[in-house]
Structures are given as structure tokens and as C-alpha cells.
Design a protein around this motif. Sequence first.
Motif, PDB file in Angstrom:
ATOM      1  N   PRO A 118      49.485  48.497  80.202  1.00  0.00           N
ATOM      2  CA  PRO A 118      50.936  48.853  80.804  1.00  0.00           C
ATOM      3  C   PRO A 118      50.683  50.082  81.057  1.00  0.00           C
ATOM      4  O   PRO A 118      51.267  51.078  79.447  1.00  0.00           O
ATOM      5  CB  PRO A 118      51.776  48.205  80.715  1.00  0.00           C
ATOM      6  N   PRO A 119      50.948  51.724  81.620  1.00  0.00           N
ATOM      7  CA  PRO A 119      51.519  53.102  81.550  1.00  0.00           C
ATOM      8  C   PRO A 119      52.894  52.889  81.561  1.00  0.00           C
ATOM      9  O   PRO A 119      53.671  51.713  81.505  1.00  0.00           O
ATOM     10  CB  PRO A 119      51.520  53.371  83.345  1.00  0.00           C
ATOM     11  N   THR A 120      53.558  53.913  80.967  1.00  0.00           N
ATOM     12  CA  THR A 120      54.455  54.040  80.472  1.00  0.00           C
ATOM     13  C   THR A 120      55.526  54.893  81.162  1.00  0.00           C
ATOM     14  O   THR A 120      56.499  54.874  80.988  1.00  0.00           O
ATOM     15  CB  THR A 120      54.869  54.812  78.666  1.00  0.00           C
ATOM     16  N   GLU A 121      55.025  56.151  81.972  1.00  0.00           N
ATOM     17  CA  GLU A 121      55.621  57.047  82.636  1.00  0.00           C
ATOM     18  C   GLU A 121      55.687  56.842  83.859  1.00  0.00           C
ATOM     19  O   GLU A 121      55.040  56.331  84.661  1.00  0.00           O
ATOM     20  CB  GLU A 121      55.409  57.877  82.102  1.00  0.00           C
ATOM     21  N   GLY A 122      56.418  57.072  84.615  1.00  0.00           N
ATOM     22  CA  GLY A 122      56.522  57.487  86.510  1.00  0.00           C
ATOM     23  C   GLY A 122      57.375  56.020  86.812  1.00  0.00           C
ATOM     24  O   GLY A 122      58.131  55.178  85.690  1.00  0.00           O
ATOM     25  N   SER A 123      57.824  56.601  87.971  1.00  0.00           N
ATOM     26  CA  SER A 123      58.423  55.410  88.675  1.00  0.00           C
ATOM     27  C   SER A 123      57.542  54.083  88.672  1.00  0.00           C
ATOM     28  O   SER A 123      56.219  53.169  88.415  1.00  0.00           O
ATOM     29  CB  SER A 123      58.539  55.251  90.121  1.00  0.00           C
ATOM     30  N   PRO A 124      58.396  52.510  88.866  1.00  0.00           N
ATOM     31  CA  PRO A 124      57.551  51.354  89.059  1.00  0.00           C
ATOM     32  C   PRO A 124      56.535  51.282  89.743  1.00  0.00           C
ATOM     33  O   PRO A 124      54.831  51.320  89.465  1.00  0.00           O
ATOM     34  CB  PRO A 124      58.374  50.364  89.343  1.00  0.00           C
ATOM     35  N   LEU A 125      56.684  51.990  90.903  1.00  0.00           N
ATOM     36  CA  LEU A 125      55.421  51.981  92.103  1.00  0.00           C
ATOM     37  C   LEU A 125      54.285  52.711  91.699  1.00  0.00           C
ATOM     38  O   LEU A 125      53.351  52.655  91.679  1.00  0.00           O
ATOM     39  CB  LEU A 125      55.989  52.444  93.670  1.00  0.00           C
ATOM     40  N   GLU A 126      54.938  54.244  90.791  1.00  0.00           N
ATOM     41  CA  GLU A 126      53.416  54.956  90.083  1.00  0.00           C
ATOM     42  C   GLU A 126      52.961  54.113  89.467  1.00  0.00           C
ATOM     43  O   GLU A 126      51.509  54.228  89.269  1.00  0.00           O
ATOM     44  CB  GLU A 126      54.182  56.327  89.572  1.00  0.00           C
ATOM     45  N   ARG A 127      53.093  53.794  88.252  1.00  0.00           N
ATOM     46  CA  ARG A 127      52.662  52.623  87.534  1.00  0.00           C
ATOM     47  C   ARG A 127      51.816  52.104  87.931  1.00  0.00           C
ATOM     48  O   ARG A 127      50.935  51.190  87.630  1.00  0.00           O
ATOM     49  CB  ARG A 127      53.928  52.560  86.574  1.00  0.00           C
ATOM     50  N   LEU A 128      52.433  51.507  88.494  1.00  0.00           N
ATOM     51  CA  LEU A 128      51.663  50.449  89.853  1.00  0.00           C
ATOM     52  C   LEU A 128      50.419  50.914  89.853  1.00  0.00           C
ATOM     53  O   LEU A 128      49.365  50.360  90.119  1.00  0.00           O
ATOM     54  CB  LEU A 128      52.708  49.438  90.633  1.00  0.00           C
ATOM     55  N   ARG A 129      50.902  52.156  90.864  1.00  0.00           N
ATOM     56  CA  ARG A 129      49.286  52.583  91.569  1.00  0.00           C
ATOM     57  C   ARG A 129      48.202  52.639  90.727  1.00  0.00           C
ATOM     58  O   ARG A 129      47.400  52.648  91.513  1.00  0.00           O
ATOM     59  CB  ARG A 129      50.697  53.914  91.934  1.00  0.00           C
ATOM     60  N   ILE A 130      48.963  53.314  89.349  1.00  0.00           N
ATOM     61  CA  ILE A 130      47.980  53.585  88.193  1.00  0.00           C
ATOM     62  C   ILE A 130      46.960  52.078  87.642  1.00  0.00           C
ATOM     63  O   ILE A 130      46.144  52.207  87.534  1.00  0.00           O
ATOM     64  CB  ILE A 130      48.539  54.096  86.955  1.00  0.00           C
ATOM     65  N   SER A 131      47.877  51.638  87.866  1.00  0.00           N
ATOM     66  CA  SER A 131      46.903  50.670  87.106  1.00  0.00           C
ATOM     67  C   SER A 131      46.221  49.319  87.878  1.00  0.00           C
ATOM     68  O   SER A 131      44.892  48.969  87.870  1.00  0.00           O
ATOM     69  CB  SER A 131      48.346  49.008  87.285  1.00  0.00           C
ATOM     70  N   LEU A 132      46.308  50.163  89.528  1.00  0.00           N
ATOM     71  CA  LEU A 132      45.256  49.546  90.293  1.00  0.00           C
ATOM     72  C   LEU A 132      44.339  50.446  90.579  1.00  0.00           C
ATOM     73  O   LEU A 132      43.488  50.106  90.636  1.00  0.00           O
ATOM     74  CB  LEU A 132      46.759  49.217  91.977  1.00  0.00           C
ATOM     75  N   GLU A 133      44.891  51.814  90.917  1.00  0.00           N
ATOM     76  CA  GLU A 133      43.400  52.474  90.347  1.00  0.00           C
ATOM     77  C   GLU A 133      42.322  52.090  89.394  1.00  0.00           C
ATOM     78  O   GLU A 133      41.518  52.355  89.456  1.00  0.00           O
ATOM     79  CB  GLU A 133      43.810  54.251  90.546  1.00  0.00           C
ATOM     80  N   ARG A 134      42.759  52.200  88.242  1.00  0.00           N
ATOM     81  CA  ARG A 134      41.969  51.138  86.853  1.00  0.00           C
ATOM     82  C   ARG A 134      41.636  50.364  87.208  1.00  0.00           C
ATOM     83  O   ARG A 134      40.066  49.801  87.288  1.00  0.00           O
ATOM     84  CB  ARG A 134      43.502  51.132  85.740  1.00  0.00           C
ATOM     85  N   TYR A 135      41.859  49.231  87.556  1.00  0.00           N
ATOM     86  CA  TYR A 135      41.688  48.226  88.364  1.00  0.00           C
ATOM     87  C   TYR A 135      40.291  48.163  89.376  1.00  0.00           C
ATOM     88  O   TYR A 135      39.338  47.779  89.298  1.00  0.00           O
ATOM     89  CB  TYR A 135      42.901  47.109  89.224  1.00  0.00           C
ATOM     90  N   PHE A 136      40.452  49.259  90.146  1.00  0.00           N
ATOM     91  CA  PHE A 136      39.275  49.460  91.160  1.00  0.00           C
ATOM     92  C   PHE A 136      38.282  50.629  90.534  1.00  0.00           C
ATOM     93  O   PHE A 136      37.425  50.529  90.669  1.00  0.00           O
ATOM     94  CB  PHE A 136      39.829  50.125  92.459  1.00  0.00           C
ATOM     95  N   ASP A 137      38.803  51.185  89.063  1.00  0.00           N
ATOM     96  CA  ASP A 137      37.463  51.888  88.292  1.00  0.00           C
ATOM     97  C   ASP A 137      36.550  50.557  87.563  1.00  0.00           C
ATOM     98  O   ASP A 137      35.522  50.970  88.907  1.00  0.00           O
ATOM     99  CB  ASP A 137      38.099  52.913  87.470  1.00  0.00           C
ATOM    100  N   PHE A 138      37.309  49.637  87.702  1.00  0.00           N
ATOM    101  CA  PHE A 138      36.198  48.549  87.127  1.00  0.00           C
ATOM    102  C   PHE A 138      35.134  47.500  88.233  1.00  0.00           C
ATOM    103  O   PHE A 138      34.585  47.501  87.938  1.00  0.00           O
ATOM    104  CB  PHE A 138      37.712  47.078  86.624  1.00  0.00           C
ATOM    105  N   VAL A 139      36.303  46.947  88.827  1.00  0.00           N
ATOM    106  CA  VAL A 139      35.870  46.526  90.238  1.00  0.00           C
ATOM    107  C   VAL A 139      34.061  47.439  90.821  1.00  0.00           C
ATOM    108  O   VAL A 139      32.998  46.833  90.836  1.00  0.00           O
ATOM    109  CB  VAL A 139      36.468  47.034  91.912  1.00  0.00           C
ATOM    110  N   GLU A 140      34.727  49.234  90.849  1.00  0.00           N
ATOM    111  CA  GLU A 140      33.398  49.812  91.477  1.00  0.00           C
ATOM    112  C   GLU A 140      32.073  50.149  90.124  1.00  0.00           C
ATOM    113  O   GLU A 140      31.344  49.924  90.374  1.00  0.00           O
ATOM    114  CB  GLU A 140      33.724  51.270  91.716  1.00  0.00           C
ATOM    115  N   SER A 141      32.343  50.041  88.504  1.00  0.00           N
ATOM    116  CA  SER A 141      31.563  50.245  87.819  1.00  0.00           C
ATOM    117  C   SER A 141      30.806  48.667  87.345  1.00  0.00           C
ATOM    118  O   SER A 141      30.016  49.068  87.190  1.00  0.00           O
ATOM    119  CB  SER A 141      32.390  50.667  86.049  1.00  0.00           C
ATOM    120  N   HIS A 142      31.881  47.687  88.446  1.00  0.00           N
ATOM    121  CA  HIS A 142      30.909  46.346  87.707  1.00  0.00           C
ATOM    122  C   HIS A 142      30.445  45.590  89.158  1.00  0.00           C
ATOM    123  O   HIS A 142      30.920  44.475  89.369  1.00  0.00           O
ATOM    124  CB  HIS A 142      32.136  45.135  87.022  1.00  0.00           C
TER     125      HIS A 142
END
Length: 255
Positions: A118-142
Motif C-alpha cells: 500500500p502507498p502511504t502518501e496522497g489522497s485515497p484515489l491517488e493511492r488507488l491509482r498507484i496500486s492499479l498502475e502497479r497491478y497493470f505493470d504485473f499484467v503487462e509483464s506476465h
Amino acid sequence: MGPRSLGYPAQVGDRAVAGGRTGDRAKNPARGGRSGAPSGAGQRGRRRLSVDERREELIAAALQLFSTRAPEDISIDDVAAAAGASRALVYHYFGGKYELYLAALGSAAKQLSDLLEPPTEGSPLERLRISLERYFDFVESHAAGYTALLRGGPADRSGEVGEIVDGIRQLLLSRILTALEIEAPPPVLRITLRSWMASVETAGLDWLENRDLERDLLERLLVDHLVVLLHAAGNHDPSIGELFDRLAQEEMGRP
């Protein structure tokens, strides 16, 4: 509770996924291109490795292959060649292709868990955006392995494979709740979030198949999807309505 005004300007979705992307990607090696066979593969047979080191090298080779080809198209011989090992050695460590697939899948799930810390900075939606981006990093890499996993893969998704898949989904749900600052979701929110997660998986599969939409735009679209779902859920549970109002206020910087 009567219908609620959406009160979510279009700019909010853009703001939730704008800014910091270049920095995020620079910090995340999964964003970069994939290499071919692991470096030094031809020399591995001459190195003295511990049992754990050799096992991890075999798993890494399998993950590399599963990231570029469907699991059913990969043989034990392919993994052995990629790792610079013998076919007998792969069987010695894993017993067969199914056991190797489970080990590789478990390793990939661990990688995803690390990415979604979990990111520790930013608004809730900003933290969600970061998690979603990292999820798609995984999707694209695998890509190939992700597609095969969600569409069935080389083995039945009940049992051990199903447990790993469910574990990934539980992990994603927990990360979303952390980003939204929710400890125990009420039933309406739990169902709403799980429905959105199914949409994320479907969107990931569609994007991997067609690649006709910029990934940045897809991520913005999915953030907006969640906001709209929360707005609708707020008409059925006042606590979700309060959550929606808080998210809108924090995102727009209102007191």
C-alpha cells in the motif's frame, strides 16, 4: 435515502491518475521491457549453487517463459534449456510440469504482493491509482501467464491453482480497502468492490488481446468506474454515501 448528486467532476478522474506516473514507472522495473533468456544461462551449469538458489533459478526461467507464452505451450525441456539445466534436474526439483507451474505461479503472486504494497502518501484515489498502475505493470509483464490463468490455464483452477488465484483477488481487495481507509467493508461495499475487481480483470484481458487503448487511459477509465459504482452504492447504504462524499472532498481539496 434519495438519489445522490454525483458531484464528481470529470477532472477528478484525470487528477486521480495524473502526475507522478513517470516517477512511478522509473521506480518500478516491471514497467520496462522484458529481456530474453536470463543472462548467463549458458554458464549456469558450471556454477555451484545451493538447493534454494538452483530452485529459484528454475522458477525464474519458468516465469520468463510463462510471461511470453501460454503455459500449455511450454515443456519441461523449454524450462531446462532456458535455465541451462538438465531435464532430469527440473524433474528432480519439481516432479513435473504442474508442480513447476504452481511454484512459478506462487512466485508471481509474491511479486504482485510486493508491487501492491500500500502507498502511504496522497489522497485515497491517488493511492488507488498507484496500486492499479502497479497491478497493470504485473499484467503487462506476465501477459501470457495472466491470460492463461484467468481463462483456465493448463490445469483446473480448483485446488491449489484456485487457491493462488483467490489469494491474489483477496490481496487486491485488501489493498483497495487500505487505499480507501476502510477496515471492515459493509456487504454493499464488499459486493461493489468485488464487482469492480471483476471488471478490472476483464479489462486487463481485453487490453492484452486488443491493445487498441492507451494503458494510461484504461487506468483512468477504471478509476472513474469505481467512483461511479461507489456513487450508486451510496444510494443503498448511507455509510458508502459518506465515503463517496469524503473521497470527492479530499480529491478536490475542499475542507
